[in-house]
Design an enzyme around this catalytic site. Structure first.
Site, PDB file in Angstrom:
ATOM      1  N   ALA A   1      41.125 151.968  56.733  1.00  0.00           N
ATOM      2  CA  ALA A   1      41.646 152.476  58.014  1.00  0.00           C
ATOM      3  C   ALA A   1      40.904 151.792  59.159  1.00  0.00           C
ATOM      4  O   ALA A   1      40.054 152.372  59.842  1.00  0.00           O
ATOM      5  CB  ALA A   1      41.483 153.987  58.079  1.00  0.00           C
TER       6      ALA A   1
ATOM      7  N   THR B   1      41.680 150.714  62.170  1.00  0.00           N
ATOM      8  CA  THR B   1      41.723 151.143  63.575  1.00  0.00           C
ATOM      9  C   THR B   1      40.844 152.366  63.794  1.00  0.00           C
ATOM     10  O   THR B   1      40.222 152.506  64.849  1.00  0.00           O
ATOM     11  CB  THR B   1      43.161 151.430  64.036  1.00  0.00           C
ATOM     12  OG1 THR B   1      43.739 152.459  63.235  1.00  0.00           O
ATOM     13  CG2 THR B   1      44.037 150.200  63.936  1.00  0.00           C
ATOM     14  N   ASP B   2      40.766 153.250  62.812  1.00  0.00           N
ATOM     15  CA  ASP B   2      39.836 154.377  62.891  1.00  0.00           C
ATOM     16  C   ASP B   2      38.391 153.887  62.921  1.00  0.00           C
ATOM     17  O   ASP B   2      37.596 154.276  63.790  1.00  0.00           O
ATOM     18  CB  ASP B   2      40.010 155.289  61.674  1.00  0.00           C
ATOM     19  CG  ASP B   2      41.048 156.371  61.889  1.00  0.00           C
ATOM     20  OD1 ASP B   2      40.943 157.091  62.889  1.00  0.00           O
ATOM     21  OD2 ASP B   2      41.953 156.493  61.051  1.00  0.00           O
ATOM     22  N   ILE B   3      38.050 153.052  61.955  1.00  0.00           N
ATOM     23  CA  ILE B   3      36.670 152.583  61.852  1.00  0.00           C
ATOM     24  C   ILE B   3      36.289 151.751  63.065  1.00  0.00           C
ATOM     25  O   ILE B   3      35.183 151.880  63.611  1.00  0.00           O
ATOM     26  CB  ILE B   3      36.479 151.789  60.546  1.00  0.00           C
ATOM     27  CG1 ILE B   3      36.634 152.742  59.347  1.00  0.00           C
ATOM     28  CG2 ILE B   3      35.111 151.114  60.502  1.00  0.00           C
ATOM     29  CD1 ILE B   3      36.714 152.044  58.008  1.00  0.00           C
TER      30      ILE B   3
ATOM     31  N   GLY C   1      35.567 154.012  65.914  1.00  0.00           N
ATOM     32  CA  GLY C   1      34.270 154.633  65.719  1.00  0.00           C
ATOM     33  C   GLY C   1      33.120 153.704  66.059  1.00  0.00           C
ATOM     34  O   GLY C   1      32.115 154.114  66.657  1.00  0.00           O
TER      35      GLY C   1
END
Length: 395
Positions: A165, A167-169, A172
């Site tokens: 994932a 775009t999530d990471i 973050g």
């Protein structure tokens, strides 16, 4: 001594983008208090299979070095506790849909009254303003909207998402960088600030050279599968044994070495392939020619010959290969930490190696509400008051 010793982070995040941010901060010494919904906690506690015992493998992978406190923000007492924690904290990280923290009465302007120096970071799919701000966002949706899937996959195939994932990471990681930048600025002028992180912004920023190609040609770059858009040969090939390996010829000097390593020196001075520019133009003939040549020997033999000639090359590993790789093990990128119900859990290691203030795996991924009593005791609440909070569904 760790780099972030003395920094306290109040973590109101769940799923992946926010927890990855606070994981990074916790790994290097910050005291991260993960604030969760009583009874259920972070969404990822239920994401599975796989589960290890009763614990979600997903949750375990991104929530070490945190303490868990449950608070029900529908109750005034829970909001009171949170604001009391804010008084002695440095950072708040949240990833609710824009507007939710305001409805709780815990938005930046309110929190700042309890601690004017707080660094308050909000992570969301589309940011705190704009026409999409209220839309829900998960990684796959964002990989599509950001253009990433349009440049990933085989030219004749369907758009593909990245296998993690990203775009999530990525969001973050941007958030952790932003928090550290804001803390540094606070050291200079004594003031905290608000940070607005958008998953879409984060991914668009990562488009880098692909965006550059679009700006140069005024047409969207196309999917190239295992190949690079501006370097040839810079892609994966299959060996005789059906295994794939990568080759990265990033300069004409490397091209000369490559031709020698694969025993095709006839290609080195061929005017159709002599420089990278013409190799890109003639990709359609060169790549199939090389692929046919590579089918004459197993992948590992090609990799060994290329590496012996200082040509960047390597196998395409699965995760069993990765976590038995001698370099990965030497760099301590596979670690294990004791756990109260599972004996121990395996974890990926810490990628930043400080010489004076190394990080570490000091706390297991917490059980839900595991630290309720210790945190609330530190705030001055008695055992009787804490038990009353349980009865009244505050915690």
């Amino acid at each position: 001594m760790k780099a972030l010793d003395g920094i306290r982070v109040l973590d109101l995040t769940r799923a992946l983008a926010g927890p990855f941010c606070t994981l990074m901060l916790g790994d290097y010494g910050a005291d991260v208090i993960k604030i969760e919904i009583p009874g259920t906690g972070d969404d990822t506690r239920q994401w599975g299979p796989p589960f290890i015992g009763e614990e979600s493998a997903y949750f375990l992978s991104i929530n070490r070095n945190k303490r868990s406190l449950t608070l029900n923000f529908k109750e005034e007492k829970a909001r009171e506790i949170f604001l009391k924690l804010v008084e002695d904290s440095d950072v708040v990280v949240e990833n609710f849909t824009p507007g939710v923290m305001s409805r709780f009465g815990l938005d930046y302007e309110t929190v700042k009254k309890s601690n004017p120096n707080i660094v308050y970071c909000s992570i969301s799919g589309f940011g705190q303003n704009g026409p999409y701000q209220s839309r829900p966002a998960y990684d796959q949706i964002m990989q599509g909207i950001s253009g990433l899937m349009s440049i990933t996959g085989h030219p004749e195939g369907e758009p593909e998402k990245i296998g993690i994932a990203v775009t999530d990471i990525g969001a973050g990681m941007w958030a952790a960088f932003a928090v550290m930048s804001a803390l540094y600025r606070r050291e200079q002028d004594g003031e905290g600030q608000y940070i607005d992180i958008s998953m879409l912004d984060a991914q668009v920023a990562w488009l880098t050279y692909q965006a550059g190609y679009y700006f140069a040609y005024d047409r969207p770059p196309q999917r190239l599968g295992k190949a690079h858009p501006t370097l040839v040969p810079y892609q994966a090939f299959m060996g005789q044994d059906g295994k794939y390996f990568n080759v990265a010829v990033g300069s004409d000097r490397l091209w000369d070495r490559f031709c020698q390593a694969v025993k095709r020196e006839d290609l080195k001075d061929n005017p159709d392939y002599a420089s990278n520019g013409v190799r890109v133009e003639n990709r359609a003939t060169l790549s199939p020619l090389l692929q046919e040549h590579f089918l004459t020997r197993p992948a590992d033999e090609w990799v060994a010959d290329l590496q012996a000639n200082n040509v960047p090359a390597g196998p395409i590993n699965d995760l069993a290969d990765v976590f038995s790789d001698p370099q990965v093990l030497h760099r301590e990128m596979l670690l294990e930490i004791p756990h109260p119900t599972l004996e121990s859990v395996k974890q990926t290691g810490l990628p930043i190696k400080f010489s004076r203030t190394p990080g570490g795996l000091d706390q297991h991924p917490p059980l839900l509400g595991e630290h309720n009593h210790s945190i609330l005791h530190d705030l001055g609440y008695s055992d009787a008051e804490i038990e009353d909070m349980v009865v009244k569904s505050v915690i």
